[in-house]
Scaffold this active site. Sequence first.
Site, short mmCIF file in Angstrom:
data_model
loop_
_atom_site.label_atom_id
_atom_site.label_comp_id
_atom_site.label_asym_id
_atom_site.label_seq_id
_atom_site.Cartn_x
_atom_site.Cartn_y
_atom_site.Cartn_z
N TYR A 1 0.94 -1.37 0.02
CA TYR A 1 -0.07 -0.03 0.19
C TYR A 1 1.04 1.21 0.11
O TYR A 1 2.18 1.34 0.55
CB TYR A 1 -0.84 0.05 1.17
N HIS B 1 -7.28 -8.04 -3.33
CA HIS B 1 -8.54 -7.34 -3.00
C HIS B 1 -8.15 -6.09 -3.14
O HIS B 1 -7.23 -5.23 -2.97
CB HIS B 1 -8.96 -7.88 -1.51
#
Length: 272
Positions: free
Chosen positions: A152, A210
Amino acid sequence: MNESLTQSVTESFGQCADARTKEIVIALVRHLHAFAREVNLTHDEWRKGIEFLTATGKKCDGIRQEFILLSDTLGLSIVLDDINQHHDDAATESSLLGPFYRDGVKESAFGANIAQSDGEPVFFHGTVRDVEGKPVADALIEVWQTAPNGMYEGQDPDQPEGNLRGRFRTHADGAYAFHSIKPTSYPIPTDGPVGQMLVATGRHPMRPAHIHFRIDAPGYESLTTALYSSDDPSVNSDAVFGVKASLVIEYVAVKEGYDAARDFVLIPRERA
Ligand code: BEZ
Ligand code: FE
């Protein structure tokens, strides 16, 4: 087996003034005692357990929270989600928020691209409706996902600020749309006691690919969920048990990359 030992301990909390604290601590004692008895826990084993919990605490700092990771990998976090979510068969199921949500991302226009790094292009789109099928206009949709390196923005100094994070508003017909890239699977942190627990118990650390969604609209229950990629090898063995069958989506190959269509259904507050 001496059940009266357990009774003595639970009775010792009899004067606890706060009813909820009393309920929790008494149930905890009952279950802890039953657990120790069920497995015939030895002193040596409990000493190792205490060492493990101590190491878990020592691994925590302002950023790293090893106890949450332990709760996630033992499935306790998702059980709590299940207990505290309002269940409605018509509504979208929830999934874990995870540690990488970030507030304060600036809002983007309908259809904007949230990817500032290369990857396989995806067009995400759908509608937000309520359980009666009524479109939810002006809902706030927040999304965040990993880059192709499995990290991230925020974990990775090489990614531009705000990469792969977005905030959108639904149109009057409940529609949302944005461009991004295909999310990538990633391992949860394994350099601490939780990683050792996974190795010792023959488990892998992977979260299947995801994209997280948080959807908020006035008058509706907030929805925290995620969409999982059907083609991910770990989709049926998520290290933190966040996957639900209804949240697994297929990325359909199109000329420009992939198309990912998904509607979300919210629960009105008065029904919750
Ligand atoms: C996540 O999906 O971002 C996540 C959830 C639980 C543990 C680690 C990561
Ligand atoms: Fe995640």
